[in-house]
Design a protein around this motif. Structure first.
Motif, short mmCIF file in Angstrom:
data_model
loop_
_atom_site.label_atom_id
_atom_site.label_comp_id
_atom_site.label_asym_id
_atom_site.label_seq_id
_atom_site.Cartn_x
_atom_site.Cartn_y
_atom_site.Cartn_z
N TYR A 188 27.48 49.22 31.15
CA TYR A 188 28.53 49.16 30.12
C TYR A 188 28.60 50.49 29.37
CZ TYR A 188 31.13 47.13 26.13
OH TYR A 188 32.06 46.85 25.16
N ASN A 189 27.45 50.99 28.96
CA ASN A 189 27.40 52.29 28.26
C ASN A 189 27.92 53.41 29.16
OD1 ASN A 189 26.24 51.08 26.04
ND2 ASN A 189 24.16 51.72 26.53
N ASN A 190 27.49 53.40 30.42
CA ASN A 190 27.88 54.46 31.35
C ASN A 190 29.39 54.52 31.57
OD1 ASN A 190 25.24 55.28 31.75
ND2 ASN A 190 24.98 54.20 33.69
N CYS A 191 30.03 53.36 31.57
CA CYS A 191 31.49 53.32 31.79
C CYS A 191 32.23 54.16 30.75
CB CYS A 191 31.99 51.88 31.74
SG CYS A 191 31.67 50.96 33.25
N PHE A 192 31.88 53.98 29.50
CA PHE A 192 32.58 54.68 28.42
C PHE A 192 32.42 56.19 28.51
CE2 PHE A 192 32.31 50.45 26.53
CZ PHE A 192 33.59 50.31 26.01
N LYS A 193 31.32 56.63 29.10
CA LYS A 193 31.08 58.07 29.22
C LYS A 193 31.90 58.68 30.35
CE LYS A 193 27.47 57.51 26.42
NZ LYS A 193 27.53 57.88 25.01
N ASN A 194 32.55 57.82 31.14
CA ASN A 194 33.19 58.30 32.36
C ASN A 194 34.63 57.82 32.54
OD1 ASN A 194 30.98 59.81 33.92
ND2 ASN A 194 29.96 57.96 33.18
N GLY A 195 35.26 57.50 31.42
CA GLY A 195 36.69 57.17 31.48
C GLY A 195 37.02 55.83 32.10
N VAL A 196 36.04 54.93 32.14
CA VAL A 196 36.28 53.58 32.65
C VAL A 196 36.08 52.61 31.49
CG1 VAL A 196 35.48 51.78 34.25
CG2 VAL A 196 35.52 54.17 34.99
N LEU A 197 37.02 51.70 31.32
CA LEU A 197 36.94 50.75 30.21
C LEU A 197 36.43 49.39 30.70
CD1 LEU A 197 37.54 49.84 27.27
CD2 LEU A 197 39.89 49.36 28.02
N PRO A 198 35.24 48.97 30.25
CA PRO A 198 34.74 47.63 30.59
C PRO A 198 35.20 46.65 29.50
CG PRO A 198 32.97 48.94 29.61
CD PRO A 198 34.23 49.75 29.49
N ILE A 199 35.86 45.59 29.90
CA ILE A 199 36.39 44.62 28.94
C ILE A 199 35.71 43.27 29.15
CG2 ILE A 199 38.45 43.30 28.28
CD1 ILE A 199 40.13 45.75 28.94
N VAL A 200 35.20 42.73 28.07
CA VAL A 200 34.55 41.41 28.11
C VAL A 200 35.53 40.36 27.60
CG1 VAL A 200 32.66 39.99 27.22
CG2 VAL A 200 32.26 42.41 27.74
N VAL A 201 35.79 39.35 28.43
CA VAL A 201 36.56 38.18 27.98
C VAL A 201 35.80 36.93 28.42
CG1 VAL A 201 38.79 39.36 28.05
CG2 VAL A 201 38.04 38.08 30.03
N ASP A 202 36.12 35.80 27.83
CA ASP A 202 35.33 34.60 28.11
C ASP A 202 35.56 34.06 29.52
OD1 ASP A 202 37.35 32.28 28.04
OD2 ASP A 202 37.78 33.32 26.16
N ASP A 203 34.61 33.25 29.96
CA ASP A 203 34.64 32.68 31.31
C ASP A 203 35.93 31.93 31.62
OD1 ASP A 203 32.13 33.41 32.50
OD2 ASP A 203 31.14 32.05 31.11
N GLY A 204 36.42 31.20 30.63
CA GLY A 204 37.64 30.41 30.83
C GLY A 204 38.83 31.30 31.17
N GLN A 205 38.96 32.41 30.45
CA GLN A 205 40.06 33.34 30.69
C GLN A 205 39.90 34.03 32.05
OE1 GLN A 205 42.98 33.87 28.75
NE2 GLN A 205 43.42 34.76 30.74
N ILE A 206 38.67 34.38 32.37
CA ILE A 206 38.38 34.98 33.69
C ILE A 206 38.84 34.02 34.79
CG2 ILE A 206 36.50 35.61 35.28
CD1 ILE A 206 36.79 37.81 33.29
N GLU A 207 38.49 32.76 34.63
CA GLU A 207 38.84 31.75 35.63
C GLU A 207 40.35 31.62 35.76
OE1 GLU A 207 38.25 29.64 38.66
OE2 GLU A 207 36.46 30.31 37.59
#
Lengths: 215, 474
Positions: A117-136
């Motif tokens: 997660y930390n590494n993504c921000f350093k490299n122009g990639v955005l990690p987004i967390v959403v709940d399991d229900g929305q993912i489904e």
């Protein structure tokens, strides 16, 4: 670092939990002295039917037809949808490099491993967390609808579908600032040099043994 | 003053400032770099930045080093370059390096503690996810990525969000032969591979207190396999005894002063955690992984799980996929699983105590499958040889190697063939981790040794006595 503000793109699935960094970019590709060119080897073990080697022309390799990234409907995807604990395992920064080099600017999952997660921000990639229900729900939409796209609006912290439905996500202000402006945090930290120096002097007085035997 | 956890005390002592968004700028006491760090050095070079505090950074060659010999010529050119770049960068920036021909070389997370570079109450980072190991000596330690490595090199600091906190309390006496490795695999199997995500873990309780320092290092090492940011054990008299006389540990009056401070690094009685987990040591047996995640772990005497009994469909799908990759069947006895080769090594289980436990099983026995033993450091290797452990391994039929990460991650060419099954004392059983198509079963060193002599996963406590074997041969 490449700035990221708004991304509208095709969504590709990685429908599994615990996607580890060995899976994202296998060990044999870590010896490259460049930070680019890892895209063809993203998910190498899953994507190809043979064993990949550095320097190989991946365009000539046999593809696994069952792997989503090899299917025409997901060509050019810039948003990856996955499940819990994405990016677990080693701290290799090659994982976000490979995702970014392939063309993914955003990864959406119900949770991410901390280091990844930390590494993504350093490299122009955005990690987004959403709940399991929305993912489904998004996985179901993606399955049913060819060309399923989402818009990710980082300044307003929203993920919006083609019907205008939006889902909010959280992101740390400093990380957001760096990503939106394509900034590297080393330069910003060097502005704090006086505070760092003052801390160091106090720390050395209070805990002299930290510095003692290593001199 | 409010009640603090042991973690709070170390965090607070290293906090330079807290930004408006809650991120803390943290001072780093010890920074370890290995061959994978060249991207970070390149970043500094590109910006014409010096290493801020070269005396606080230590280079260790481990991931790519040859373990069959000490000759770089045994490696492919690209791997040789990785090792040479570390040497060049260390030399150019005035960083102390424990390289291939240094008697102190080894796996970074073995070398740090045994040299006394790892100290209680310090904040330690390294571009390697198993940096949590150092928490076994009461340090706050975790892995970082290449960009963060560059940040530490340039500033001796790191921006971090303070994690949540979790305490895992293990009480009671462990059954004979049950180790720290079993404790870790047991709780990860119980709670899951992301159960500690976003948390700093403190291990506590009578069982943890009873562990040796080596055992505590193993326990903390595996914290990352449950997603933990770090794992820690509060320092005690055992910690002080372990550090006494170590090369880089404080000495004389400094040690007395430091020791008094370290013994104060305990969690206050009324301090609270975001999550509390209690485990009874009596519930833990020798534990082995059956799948492709450390959470897919069960007691050696249990049957392999059935996906139809999984808690939810996603888990059922995951288990089915794992069984397929591993070539196993639901309900099959773990002790019916045949093994092709073994590996004893890694930052998890290659300290002297680990080698002794494996050698104890192998003494007077012969292996029926091939395998490698790679000590955690050159120092461990020398001590093991002084005790004659190398002879036990060699006489049993295993290869005795030099120190390095070796077959744990396979970056140096020590790999398992496709479809081959390895009993391994390492930390990750991911698909392809030990080679494309390789199948890895994680277990303690003694359990690996038992697999070597029987050719299958075996509860080492049930092996016939050596004298009984010899009588049968007569």
């Amino acid at each position: 670092m490449k700035a990221l503000t708004t991304v509208t793109g095709l969504v590709a699935p990685m429908d599994r939990s615990n996607v580890d960094t060995d899976m994202i970019i296998p060990k044999q590709f870590l010896k490259s002295i460049k930070r680019s060119g890892f895209g063809p080897n993203l998910f190498d073990q899953l994507r190809y039917l043979d064993e990949g080697q550095p320097g190989q022309d991946s365009s000539q390799r046999p593809l696994n037809p069952d792997f989503p990234l090899n299917q025409a409907r997901f060509a050019g995807a810039s948003i990856l949808l996955s499940r819990a604990n994405f990016g677990c395992g080693s701290s290799r920064e090659h994982a976000p490099w490979a995702l970014e080099d392939y063309g993914f600017r955003v990864v959406i999952a119900s949770s991410f491993a901390d280091i990844f997660y930390n590494n993504c921000f350093k490299n122009g990639v955005l990690p987004i967390v959403v709940d399991d229900g929305q993912i489904e729900r998004w996985f179901k939409r993606l399955d049913a609808q060819v060309g399923f796209t989402l818009t990710v609006d980082l300044p307003n912290q929203q993920v919006i579908d083609a019907d205008g439905n939006s889902v909010a996500f959280e992101v740390n202000d400093f990380r957001k600032h760096c990503l939106v402006n394509g900034l590297d945090d080393i330069g910003l930290t060097l502005l704090e040099a006086d505070k760092i120096k003052q801390y160091e002097l106090t720390h050395a007085q209070q805990h002299p043994w930290v510095f003692g035997q290593i001199k | 003053m409010s009640q603090q956890t042991f973690f709070d005390k170390i965090w607070q002592a290293h906090e330079i400032e807290v930004a408006d968004d809650g991120q803390s700028l943290m001072w780093v006491d010890r920074h370890f770099v290995h061959e994978g760090s060249f991207h970070a050095f390149n970043k500094l070079t590109a910006r014409s930045l010096p290493v801020s505090h070269p005396e606080l950074t230590f280079g260790v060659a481990d991931h790519y080093v040859p373990t069959r010999s000490r000759s770089l010529g045994d490696l492919p050119l690209k791997s040789q370059n990785m090792i040479q770049m570390l040497s060049t960068n260390a030399h150019e920036h005035g960083i102390r390096l424990f390289d291939l021909h240094d008697s102190r070389q080894g796996i970074v997370h073995v070398v740090g503690p045994e040299l006394g570079l790892t100290l209680p109450g310090t904040f330690i980072v390294c571009g390697d996810s198993h940096t949590s190991t150092h928490g076994g000596l009461g340090a706050l330690a975790f892995g970082i990525g290449a960009s963060e490595v560059a940040h530490v090199l340039a500033t001796q600091t790191l921006w971090q969000t303070k994690p949540k906190q979790m305490r895992i309390t293990i009480d009671g006496e462990l059954a004979e032969g049950v180790t720290a490795k079993d404790i870790a695999l047991h709780w990860i199997g119980l709670l899951g591979a992301d159960s500690a995500r976003g948390h700093a873990i403190e291990y506590a309780g009578s069982t943890v207190s009873a562990l040796t320092i080596e055992g505590r290092l193993t326990l903390c090492n595996l914290s990352i396999e449950a997603g933990g940011r770090c794992g820690m054990v509060a320092p005690d008299e055992k910690t002080l005894n372990y550090l006494t006389g170590k090369a880089f540990a404080p000495r004389e009056d400094d040690f007395i002063q430091a020791g008094q401070h370290w013994l104060g690094l305990v969690t206050d009685a009324q301090a609270t955690f975001d999550r509390e987990v209690h485990i009874n040591a009596a519930d833990i047996g020798p534990t082995v992984t059956w799948g492709v995640s450390p959470e897919e772990a069960i007691s050696v005497n249990s049957p392999i799980p059935d996906p139809s009994h999984a808690a939810h469909s996603a888990k059922a799908k995951q288990w089915a996929s794992s069984l397929d990759y591993m070539g196993l069947t639901a309900g099959q006895s773990l002790q019916d699983v045949l093994i092709d080769r073994v590996f004893i090594g890694s930052c998890t289980n290659a300290r002297l105590e680990d080698l002794r436990s494996a050698a104890q099983v192998l003494q007077g026995r012969k292996c029926v499958i091939p395998g490698i033993v790679s000590p955690g450091s050159s120092s461990v290797k020398a001590l093991a040889e002084a005790e004659g452990l190398d002879s036990i391994f060699i006489n049993a039929g295993l290869e005795w190697h030099e120190a390095g990460c070796s077959m744990c991650v396979g970056m140096n060419g020590d790999l398992i063939g496709p479809g081959e099954r390895c009993a391994s004392s390492t930390n990750r059983n991911f698909k392809g981790r030990q080679g494309p198509g390789a199948r890895t079963h994680l277990m303690s060193p003694a359990m690996v040794a038992a697999a070597a002599v029987t050719g299958r996963i075996t509860d080492f406590r049930q092996l016939p006595q050596v004298d009984a074997i010899q009588e049968a041969a007569l």
